[in-house]
Design a protein around this motif. Structure first.
Motif, PDB file in Angstrom:
ATOM      1  N   PHE A 365       0.846  -1.188   0.000  1.00 15.83           N
ATOM      2  CA  PHE A 365       0.000   0.000   0.000  1.00 15.83           C
ATOM      3  C   PHE A 365       0.886   1.244   0.000  1.00 15.83           C
ATOM      4  CE2 PHE A 365       0.358  -1.154   4.586  1.00 15.83           C
ATOM      5  CZ  PHE A 365       0.895   0.027   5.104  1.00 15.83           C
ATOM      6  N   CYS A 366       0.287   2.349  -0.394  1.00 20.59           N
ATOM      7  CA  CYS A 366       0.995   3.617  -0.410  1.00 20.59           C
ATOM      8  C   CYS A 366       0.572   4.422   0.810  1.00 20.59           C
ATOM      9  CB  CYS A 366       0.661   4.381  -1.695  1.00 20.59           C
ATOM     10  SG  CYS A 366       1.407   6.017  -1.766  1.00 20.59           S
ATOM     11  N   PHE A 367       1.537   5.107   1.423  1.00 18.06           N
ATOM     12  CA  PHE A 367       1.176   5.953   2.565  1.00 18.06           C
ATOM     13  C   PHE A 367       2.000   7.237   2.547  1.00 18.06           C
ATOM     14  CE2 PHE A 367       4.996   4.141   4.264  1.00 18.06           C
ATOM     15  CZ  PHE A 367       5.438   5.013   5.263  1.00 18.06           C
ATOM     16  N   GLU A 419       6.462  -7.442   7.457  1.00 16.89           N
ATOM     17  CA  GLU A 419       7.449  -7.626   6.391  1.00 16.89           C
ATOM     18  C   GLU A 419       6.819  -8.191   5.125  1.00 16.89           C
ATOM     19  OE1 GLU A 419      10.653  -9.955   7.827  1.00 16.89           O
ATOM     20  OE2 GLU A 419      11.314  -8.465   9.308  1.00 16.89           O
ATOM     21  N   HIS A 420       5.562  -8.615   5.204  1.00 13.79           N
ATOM     22  CA  HIS A 420       4.898  -9.234   4.063  1.00 13.79           C
ATOM     23  C   HIS A 420       4.109  -8.224   3.226  1.00 13.79           C
ATOM     24  CE1 HIS A 420       6.029 -13.005   5.876  1.00 13.79           C
ATOM     25  NE2 HIS A 420       5.365 -12.714   6.989  1.00 13.79           N
ATOM     26  N   ILE A 421       3.984  -7.021   3.728  1.00 15.01           N
ATOM     27  CA  ILE A 421       3.244  -5.986   2.994  1.00 15.01           C
ATOM     28  C   ILE A 421       4.220  -4.891   2.595  1.00 15.01           C
ATOM     29  CG2 ILE A 421       1.360  -4.318   3.068  1.00 15.01           C
ATOM     30  CD1 ILE A 421       0.060  -5.982   5.255  1.00 15.01           C
ATOM     31  N   GLY A 422       4.325  -4.643   1.282  1.00 15.39           N
ATOM     32  CA  GLY A 422       5.237  -3.611   0.779  1.00 15.39           C
ATOM     33  C   GLY A 422       4.695  -2.220   1.064  1.00 15.39           C
ATOM     34  N   LEU A 435       7.512   8.104  11.756  1.00 16.27           N
ATOM     35  CA  LEU A 435       6.831   7.010  12.462  1.00 16.27           C
ATOM     36  C   LEU A 435       7.742   6.349  13.499  1.00 16.27           C
ATOM     37  CD1 LEU A 435       4.834   5.432   9.504  1.00 16.27           C
ATOM     38  CD2 LEU A 435       3.935   6.750  11.421  1.00 16.27           C
ATOM     39  N   LYS A 436       9.037   6.362  13.244  1.00 15.72           N
ATOM     40  CA  LYS A 436       9.991   5.789  14.201  1.00 15.72           C
ATOM     41  C   LYS A 436       9.947   6.573  15.510  1.00 15.72           C
ATOM     42  CE  LYS A 436      14.811   4.151  14.219  1.00 15.72           C
ATOM     43  NZ  LYS A 436      14.593   2.706  14.045  1.00 15.72           N
ATOM     44  N   THR A 437       9.719   7.880  15.423  1.00 13.38           N
ATOM     45  CA  THR A 437       9.636   8.695  16.646  1.00 13.38           C
ATOM     46  C   THR A 437       8.358   8.386  17.434  1.00 13.38           C
ATOM     47  OG1 THR A 437       8.503  10.578  15.592  1.00 13.38           O
ATOM     48  CG2 THR A 437      10.919  10.551  15.509  1.00 13.38           C
ATOM     49  N   TYR A 438       7.414   7.693  16.781  1.00 21.19           N
ATOM     50  CA  TYR A 438       6.188   7.266  17.467  1.00 21.19           C
ATOM     51  C   TYR A 438       6.244   5.785  17.856  1.00 21.19           C
ATOM     52  CZ  TYR A 438       3.745  11.648  16.574  1.00 21.19           C
ATOM     53  OH  TYR A 438       3.362  12.971  16.585  1.00 21.19           O
ATOM     54  N   GLY A 439       7.424   5.178  17.755  1.00 19.85           N
ATOM     55  CA  GLY A 439       7.593   3.798  18.183  1.00 19.85           C
ATOM     56  C   GLY A 439       7.225   2.770  17.138  1.00 19.85           C
ATOM     57  N   VAL A 440       7.204   3.169  15.852  1.00 20.42           N
ATOM     58  CA  VAL A 440       6.829   2.249  14.774  1.00 20.42           C
ATOM     59  C   VAL A 440       7.985   2.113  13.793  1.00 20.42           C
ATOM     60  CG1 VAL A 440       5.318   1.892  12.789  1.00 20.42           C
ATOM     61  CG2 VAL A 440       4.368   2.726  14.944  1.00 20.42           C
ATOM     62  N   GLU A 441       8.383   0.886  13.496  1.00 16.47           N
ATOM     63  CA  GLU A 441       9.400   0.594  12.491  1.00 16.47           C
ATOM     64  C   GLU A 441       8.697   0.219  11.183  1.00 16.47           C
ATOM     65  OE1 GLU A 441      12.627   0.861  12.879  1.00 16.47           O
ATOM     66  OE2 GLU A 441      12.770   1.094  15.067  1.00 16.47           O
ATOM     67  N   VAL A 442       8.972   0.955  10.128  1.00 12.06           N
ATOM     68  CA  VAL A 442       8.348   0.649   8.844  1.00 12.06           C
ATOM     69  C   VAL A 442       9.145  -0.472   8.178  1.00 12.06           C
ATOM     70  CG1 VAL A 442       7.654   1.519   6.586  1.00 12.06           C
ATOM     71  CG2 VAL A 442       7.507   3.004   8.603  1.00 12.06           C
ATOM     72  N   GLU A 443       8.536  -1.646   8.068  1.00 16.71           N
ATOM     73  CA  GLU A 443       9.196  -2.819   7.491  1.00 16.71           C
ATOM     74  C   GLU A 443       8.549  -3.172   6.153  1.00 16.71           C
ATOM     75  OE1 GLU A 443      11.806  -3.909   8.770  1.00 16.71           O
ATOM     76  OE2 GLU A 443      11.769  -3.303  10.880  1.00 16.71           O
TER      77      GLU A 443
END
Length: 597
Positions: A365-367, A419-422, A435-443
């Motif tokens: 998905f695109c974000f 890791e399964h969703i691009g 997003l990393k500053t909000y505790g989320v790692e974009v994988e």
């Protein structure tokens, strides 16, 4: 009319100058056309018109046939290389642009633009005009008078030079401006293949003219010279006289200055719009024609909640809205006002859960993130937008309260870290850091449209607006329509009306999704997919880590190394001065050239 100022432009000289100004990094549009000459010429013309406000103006161009100088001396200009193909391609566009400005183009069969300009300048001077000859060619100095000036356009930000009689004589080290032709007759001109006298350079020529005044008088008194110089003048006397004739600008061309036809009239917007659109001149079009010719656009059609949350049909099935904010010169043909779209506002926990479920079923998905700062480490989230197909997108507003904002982001954490969703983004590194500053790692697999376009077209711009207008023919909503222009009254994204923010943010995700659909196949067809996958894509993750965590620097080592480098530089400089035998500015290309050549 008390203010009578005529500007005569040396067309060919200005075109060549513009082309070579960008020779190290030419301006290539998406069609592969080198627009350096057209861009440079147009910008110089517009800058002149804005800064000098001429009352009268004309552009002189050389014709392709031989001139009277070729009849006098067949090798005249024979040493010149053939015209670069890019300049040949540029000339028809330049002619259209000059006509679009309603500026007369003046030429004369058998004469050069120099002669045309010289003749018109002298005629206009007699009619009480102050005349400016716009050219980088110093040879025009011979025409300068109390009312005729040499106007040398700025180069590399150095500003314009306007030469009167004082500047011409001081530059050439001569007593009168008419001696410019004598000087060229003696020293020759390698650009125009005027032979001059062998072994006589500029400084020697100036000294000879100081003593003998003209080429003719020098030849008549050659007996006063000594040694090799006497021999050269006597042997090449006829060549010197011919060279002077070739250098004299003819001011008796059969052409007549007509004040009325040289008036500066309002430009033809239709002609300029068409050319600017074809050449993709966004900035120049905005600067010269203005952003919006069509008036205020109609309000954006209201977007309904689509079939993600209810059973209503998506708005994309509706006929196109015919109103538009696009100006006639726009490269784009579509915008948010004439393109069917379905942008959803996702506010409630139930709506967010439905969106999470939808995104969880996708391969990718695109974000995009909307934030309060261009520095991702300082930015607070204002909202997130998502897209999984063209013309439909979702906007999730995020409150200012950090705890509440983090709670909403956590609802999407599993999606982002799968890791399964691009994940697709435009400059996805920024969004990943936010997003990393909000505790989320974009994988998962990253597809960055900005990086993809850099690989495909490294010399072009890579911002989303440029990519959208160029490849999708779609003009995105301007940030200024949302928060206003820069200044005290400018809003922040959080201050803007939510409905407008939703349209703006969702459009970003939608456009980025469409850009992936365009760019990804091109990466494959151009053989760049491996480069992206093995180097560029992994590097994005590395940069996310570096820009989030920072790097350690050994400042003591760098200070010591700086001292070593400085000592080395001074040592090399000393060696250069010793070998050159003279002190000069090593950082000056002009002075380096004088020492070397």
């Amino acid at each position: 009319m008390t203010d009578k100022r005529l500007f005569l432009l040396d067309g060919h000289a200005l075109v060549y100058r513009a082309h070579y100004a960008f020779i190290a990094r030419p301006l290539i549009n998406s069609k592969g056309i080198n627009t350096s000459a057209v861009t440079g010429f147009t910008r110089a013309l517009w800058d002149l018109m804005q800064s000098q406000k001429p009352t009268h103006i004309a552009v002189a161009f050389d014709l392709s046939g031989p001139t009277f100088r070729h009849k006098m001396y067949e090798p005249y200009k024979a040493n010149r290389e053939s015209q670069p193909e890019d300049i040949t391609t540029a000339f028809p566009y330049i002619m259209q642009i000059v006509r679009g400005f309603k500026i007369p183009i003046v030429t004369a069969e058998g004469y050069e633009a120099d002669d045309v300009i010289g003749t018109l300048a002298k005629q206009a001077e007699k009619e009480g005009y102050t005349v400016y000859m716009v050219t980088p060619d110093k040879d025009f100095g011979q025409l300068v008078s109390p009312n005729i000036f040499l106007y040398k356009p700025s180069r590399q930000g150095n500003g314009i030079d306007i030469w009167g009689e004082k500047e011409v004589t001081e530059n050439w080290q001569i007593k009168r401006v008419d001696q410019v032709a004598d000087l060229l007759g003696l020293m020759g001109d390698s650009v125009d293949n005027i032979p001059g006298l062998p072994g006589i350079g500029e400084k020697t020529a100036a000294k000879l003219l100081e003593q003998f005044d003209t080429v003719e008088n020098l030849i008549a008194n050659a007996s006063q010279l000594k040694g090799k110089q006497k021999e050269i003048v006597e042997q090449y006397a006829e060549q010197g006289l011919l060279s002077k004739k070739l250098a004299i600008i003819d001011t008796s061309v059969p052409i007549q200055f007509d004040a009325e036809s040289f008036n500066l009239d309002p430009l033809d917007r239709d002609i300029l719009s068409a050319v600017f659109k074809e050449l993709e001149f966004r900035s120049l079009a905005k600067q010269i024609l203005g952003e919006d010719e069509e008036g205020t656009p109609a309000p954006a059609p209201a977007s309904r909640q689509g079939n993600l949350f209810d059973d209503q049909p998506a708005a994309s099935s509706a006929p196109p809205v015919k109103t538009t904010s696009l100006s006639a010169h726009s490269v784009a043909e579509h915008d948010i006002y004439n393109t069917p779209h379905d942008y959803h506002l996702v506010e409630t926990p139930e709506q967010r859960a439905a969106l999470v479920a939808l995104l969880g079923k996708q391969k990718h998905f695109c974000f995009d993130t909307e934030t309060t700062d261009i520095d991702p480490n300082l930015a607070d989230l204002v909202g997130m937008s998502f897209a999984v197909k063209a013309h439909e997108a979702y906007y999730v507003p995020v409150p200012a309260n950090r705890a509440e904002a983090t709670a909403i982001v956590m609802e999407f954490k599993a999606l982002f870290e799968s890791e399964h969703i691009g994940k697709t983004g435009q400059n996805i590194k920024y969004d990943a850091i936010v997003l990393k500053t909000y505790g989320v790692e974009v994988e998962g697999h990253y597809f960055d449209t900005m990086v993809a376009h850099y690989l495909l077209e490294p010399e072009q711009r890579h911002n989303m607006d440029y990519l959208s207008e160029t490849y999708l023919k779609y003009k995105p909503v301007s940030i200024e329509t949302l928060i206003g222009k820069k200044g005290k009254g400018q809003l922040t994204m959080r201050d803007a009306p939510l409905e407008k923010v939703k349209e703006y943010a969702a459009e970003d995700a939608d456009i980025t999704w469409q850009l992936r659909e365009y760019l990804e196949p091109n990466l494959k067809s151009e053989g760049l997919e491996t480069l992206y996958e093995t180097i560029e894509r992994p590097l994005i993750r590395v940069l996310v880590g570096i820009e989030t965590e920072g790097i350690n620097i050994n400042s003591a080592f760098l200070e010591k190394y700086s001292e070593e480098l400085n000592a080395g530089i001074l040592r090399v400089e000393k060696e250069i001065y010793e070998q050159a035998g003279v002190h000069f500015n090593i950082g000056s290309p002009k002075q380096v050239g004088e020492v070397l050549f």
